[in-house]
Design an enzyme around this catalytic site. Structure first.
Site, PDB file in Angstrom:
ATOM      1  N   LYS A  81      16.140  34.252  49.635  1.00  0.00           N
ATOM      2  CA  LYS A  81      15.247  33.657  48.627  1.00  0.00           C
ATOM      3  C   LYS A  81      15.337  32.134  48.647  1.00  0.00           C
ATOM      4  CE  LYS A  81      15.855  37.759  45.751  1.00  0.00           C
ATOM      5  NZ  LYS A  81      16.584  38.360  44.612  1.00  0.00           N
TER       6      LYS A  81
ATOM      7  N   GLN B  68      20.454  38.204  39.535  1.00  0.00           N
ATOM      8  CA  GLN B  68      20.639  39.066  40.694  1.00  0.00           C
ATOM      9  C   GLN B  68      21.396  40.324  40.277  1.00  0.00           C
ATOM     10  OE1 GLN B  68      19.409  38.394  43.831  1.00  0.00           O
ATOM     11  NE2 GLN B  68      20.022  40.482  44.359  1.00  0.00           N
TER      12      GLN B  68
ATOM     13  N   ASP C 217      10.658  37.352  37.540  1.00  0.00           N
ATOM     14  CA  ASP C 217      10.828  38.734  38.010  1.00  0.00           C
ATOM     15  C   ASP C 217       9.984  39.696  37.190  1.00  0.00           C
ATOM     16  OD1 ASP C 217      12.169  39.513  40.255  1.00  0.00           O
ATOM     17  OD2 ASP C 217      14.151  39.583  39.343  1.00  0.00           O
TER      18      ASP C 217
END
Length: 940
Positions: free
Chosen positions: A55, A99, A124
């Site tokens: 990422k 995460q 997200d």
């Protein structure tokens, strides 16, 4: 049939390329634009490290930025919450992801932690707010979860049909919060007929065979076989399963790929399918949120979406507080959101007022300023001519009726007049700031902070003189620079700055100073008669105009005569109004000159040692206070300096923030205290000089009543009934006022090179002929336009003509604004220029005291400061009884004083009262409160 393998790698490259181009294009217009993703990792899982690095790498490749917040596996849920909240409030972060899974030794509720993320930064798409909006089909307000978003994109791109999902049978295997459930909702609201299957669903194979689009996300290797797939179906494999061989770590999907590609029409592989798309969509979401957050209000012609209030207009017009109470205000959070202020830039003081962060200036640095308009007036009667009311009415007309982005910037009223004779300063009638009682009483405590800071300095001055006079030099030095446990005399930074001013080299240990240096350092030798710093309080109290202090036995006979001023007369208030940042305020406070030493040198607040302490007390005051008008337009209420010994305007900071928020086509309307000869002149020559802002227009408020007075009418006395000349039509008196005071004030405004619009504030007793005469005369004397306005009785609707005229006047290129005088001129010449050009005097006459002060301030290095004339506001001359536009007079300068911290010299023309007194029947007789409902009455 062999399925088309849909490469997520290739399509993700396209997404990232497009985002990279958008970032580059955005930076062409906004060079400082950034898109920053914060990734919160708990622990050190190797697989998480791989995903995170991917990422961060992809973000960097296209010009975005990633920030890894790596936390130990020992972190607690409380500490993790604080990390998330800090990122929420960090204006430099646009997206936040946590995460998963969390690699932590303590039990942490991952759902709880994710739900702490600011929905605007939830790139997200996993918070309850975003999930709920997606479930409800509120797609325009939703940040799509990355994996489902990537799935949808692959379908649309591979088929070449953005509407491919519409009408199709969609089956989703799996109901996880990250993939299955949001994918079902996303495809549903793209008009697919969606079925969700899970571990308890019977006959899954039969349901899968009906699917035109099959999304599999259950975490079981090769769960879906070829005979589960409808021929030609679009199969999306979201599974990630590690093979049984620990040495190879091979990744498998949930679909038997080799068998499925013989049946399906389209098939995403694992790896290289959905995985790369998830990363790409994460970065795309981050860019979109960065654009939404950072460029809000920055785009050209960006118009606010404001819910305007519609007060019910009554005749006769009720009292101001009755009008204010009858119109429920919006919550201040809503007002802030409507004008582009972010939640993390707002500090609430209840539900109707808030302080606003100066970080807005940095965020909107690339935005061009809006139009900057000052409302001034002709020389007023003692009753006032309605500048504040005009300011608010004009703002309501521009916003609620012409739908322009517009801010009012007004001064905070002092408590003294509120409980004295004048009353509050929220405007009036249907053009006022609401809630009125919040506006007039305390607000957010800025005036109280200034009172505390001012009086700390006053106390420090007298305490320092006391200690110097009662101690020998060695004892005084030992107390100012005590030894620590190591036997060293360290000096604070403010004490080191005193060494700098004395020309003494800095030392780490004051023990190394010579005897002569110790004397210079320790003794300020303040000359008591030169002290100009007084104590203050925000109440009218005539008995504090002259007092004697030090009468207690412990002060050992060290008495002196001094006085109290009202708080808004404090130089600290003028500093607040003219400062451009907290750092600038600190520097201005340091430069405050409280008097001279016995050698004639200036003694500053920095010499006293209180600069930083005063700055601490005033830290919060630099942030403007947000309120609203009766019609729901935004208002900054900030600072309230006197308009005679100071410049009499609200703060530079409020104006600057407002000018950025309204944008290039918007308007900021601010008010200059007293008549244009005082307030407007100071606005241009002091405020605009320090702010660097260029004004766009002047709105000059006039009334038939005031013009009749200037035309030779009888005296207007506060509290006494008006004479019949003011109640009946009298054309000769109106004409006389137009030909004198109105003419001169228009000429004064035109000297600065910007257009002047005369607003004739209509009263009930005015006749059409009188009003028409004023408008005609104003235009003949050089006004851009002249408009009759009825905003007091009609609110914004009554000022629409004025607003339209202002819009017209400010169209096109900026005007050639110029100052009246050059700062390089001598102090005497600057004073003379104002007297001749603005007041119409033949010249000035300096008293011996004024001459001595001018010589002293020039010798001390203050001759380059601008001038702030302190004279009566009731006449262009020094005599308040002389109306119209007097000529053939010399302006007497009785004394001259310096506000070095604020940054101006103020000559005194006649006596100036800095502590008002209470009259026989003050306002407080009528102010009351219902102890049950807590409703306040009697304010005006």
């Amino acid at each position: 049939m062999v399925a088309e393998i849909v490469s997520g790698l290739e399509y993700s490259k396209k997404v990232l390329h497009d985002v990279g181009e958008k970032i580059a294009k955005t930076r062409e217009h906004h060079p400082h634009f950034e898109a920053v993703l914060a990734i919160v990792q708990v622990g050190n899982r190797s697989d998480s490290n791989v995903y995170i690095n991917a990422k961060l790498k992809k973000a960097q490749e296209i010009g975005a930025h990633g920030k890894l917040i790596k936390l130990p596996d020992t972190i607690t849920q409380g500490d993790l919450k604080r990390e998330i909240m800090a990122l929420n409030h960090d204006n430099n972060i646009d997206g936040i992801i946590v995460q998963l899974p969390l690699d932590c030794k303590h039990e942490i509720d991952a759902d709880y932690i994710i739900d702490l993320i600011d929905p605007l930064k939830d790139v997200d798409g996993l918070t309850r707010i975003n999930a709920g909006r997606l479930a409800r089909g509120e797609l325009q307000r939703t940040i799509f979860p990355c994996t489902p978003f990537g799935c949808l994109y692959l379908v649309q791109q591979a088929t070449g049909n953005p509407n491919f999902v519409s009408g199709k049978e969609v089956v989703v295997l799996g109901r996880s919060k990250i993939v299955g459930s949001p994918a079902a909702a996303l495809f549903l609201w793209h008009h697919g007929t969606v079925t969700i299957c899970h571990s308890k669903t019977p006959n899954i194979k039969e349901k899968c065979l009906r699917a035109d689009i099959l999304i599999v996300a259950i975490g079981k290797k090769h769960f879906v076989k070829a005979d589960w797939i409808k021929p030609g179906a679009f199969v999306i494999d979201c599974g990630i399963n590690v093979g049984e061989d620990p040495t190879s770590r091979k990744i498998y999907g949930d679909v038997d790929t080799e068998a499925a590609k013989e049946v399906a029409g389209y098939l995403t592989p694992v790896p290289g399918g959905v995985g790369p798309m998830t990363v790409a969509m994460l970065i795309r979401n981050t860019y979109e949120q960065a654009k939404r957050r950072r460029l809000a209000g920055k785009e050209a012609n960006s118009t606010w979406n404001v819910e305007y209030l519609k007060p019910t207009l009554l005749q006769p017009v009720p009292s101001d507080i009755a009008i204010s109470r009858a119109q429920p205000p919006k919550d201040i959070e809503k007002v802030a959101g409507e004008v582009g202020i972010h939640p993390d830039e707002l500090d609430l003081y209840g539900r109707k007022k808030a302080k606003v962060s100066l970080d807005i200036l940095e965020r909107l640095n690339d935005v061009k300023n809006g139009k900057y308009v000052v409302v001034a007036g002709i020389t007023p009667t003692p009753l006032g001519e309605g500048k504040s009311t005009t300011t608010i009415g004009l703002v309501q007309a521009l916003g609620a009726h012409l739908h322009k982005n517009v801010f009012a910037c007004v001064r905070q009223p002092s408590q003294g007049p509120t409980f004295g004779i004048k009353g509050g300063a929220a405007g009036g009638g249907y053009s006022q700031v609401i809630p009125m009682e919040e506006f007039n009483l305390h607000l957010t405590g800025d005036i109280h902070a200034i009172t505390a800071a001012n009086n700390l300095l006053a106390a420090a001055i007298d305490a320092r003189m006391f200690h110097e006079s009662t101690q020998p030099t060695d004892a005084l030095f030992n107390r100012l620079a005590p030894k620590n446990k190591q036997g060293v005399r360290p000096l604070s930074e403010i004490q080191l700055r005193r060494l700098d001013r004395l020309g003494i080299p800095r030392v780490a240990d004051a023990e190394h100073l010579s005897e002569e240096q110790r004397v210079s350092f320790a003794r300020l030798n303040i000359d008591p008669p030169t002290i100009t710093w007084n104590r203050v309080m925000d109440t009218n109290d005539r008995f504090l105009r002259k007092i004697e202090i030090g009468l207690g036995p412990n002060e050992k006979g060290h008495t002196r005569t001094t006085q109290f001023d009202i708080t808004v007369a404090s130089e600290l208030m003028a500093i607040l109004a003219l400062t451009t940042s907290l750092a600038d305020m600190q520097q201005r406070i340091a430069r405050i000159v409280i008097g001279s030493d016995k050698a004639g040198n200036p003694v500053t607040a920095d010499d006293i040692g209180v600069t930083d302490a005063l700055t601490v007390l005033m830290r919060d005051t630099v942030r403007p206070n947000l309120m609203q008008t009766l019609e729901g337009t935004p208002v900054f209420v900030h600072a309230g300096p006197f308009a005679n010994i100071a410049h009499g305007q609200s703060s530079i900071l409020a104006d600057k923030v407002a000018l950025k928020l309204v944008g290039q086509d918007g308007f900021v309307i601010t008010e200059a205290g007293f008549g244009a000869d005082i307030g407007m002149e100071k606005f241009f020559n002091i405020k605009c000089r320090y702010s660097g802002l260029q004004p766009s227009a002047v709105v000059l408020v006039a009334t038939v009543r005031a013009l009749k007075m200037h035309g030779g009418g009888p005296a207007v006395v506060a509290g006494a009934p008006l004479k019949h000349e003011y109640l009946d039509e009298n054309i000769p008196l109106v004409e006389g006022g137009c030909d004198s005071n109105l003419r001169k004030q228009i000429e004064n405004a035109n000297k600065f090179g910007i257009p002047v619009i005369v607003c004739v504030n209509k009263f009930a007793t005015d006749t059409d002929k009188e009003l028409e005469l004023v408008c005609s005369k104003a235009k003949s004397y050089g006004a851009f336009d002249a408009v009759v306005s009825e905003h007091w009785s009609q609110g914004g609707a009554g000022a629409v003509a004025l607003a339209k005229s202002l819009v017209h006047a400010t169209e096109g290129p900026a005007k050639d604004f110029k100052f009246l005088y050059n700062l390089e001129m001598s102090l005497e010449d600057k004073i003379s220029t104002i007297a001749k050009e603005i007041y119409g005097a033949d010249g000035i006459e300096l008293s011996d005291e004024a001459k001595e002060k001018l010589e002293r301030y020039t010798r001390q290095g203050f001759s380059k400061l601008p001038i702030c004339m302190a004279k009566t506001h009731l006449s262009l001359s020094s005599d308040p009884t002389k109306k119209g536009a007097p000529t053939g007079f010399t302006l007497p300068i009785r004394d001259v004083r310096a506000s070095v911290g604020a940054g101006f010299i103020y000559p005194l023309v006649g006596e100036m009262t800095t502590m008002p007194g209470l009259n026989t029947r003050p306002c407080f007789y009528d102010i009351t409160i219902d102890p049950v409902s807590e409703i306040i009455d009697g304010l005006f």
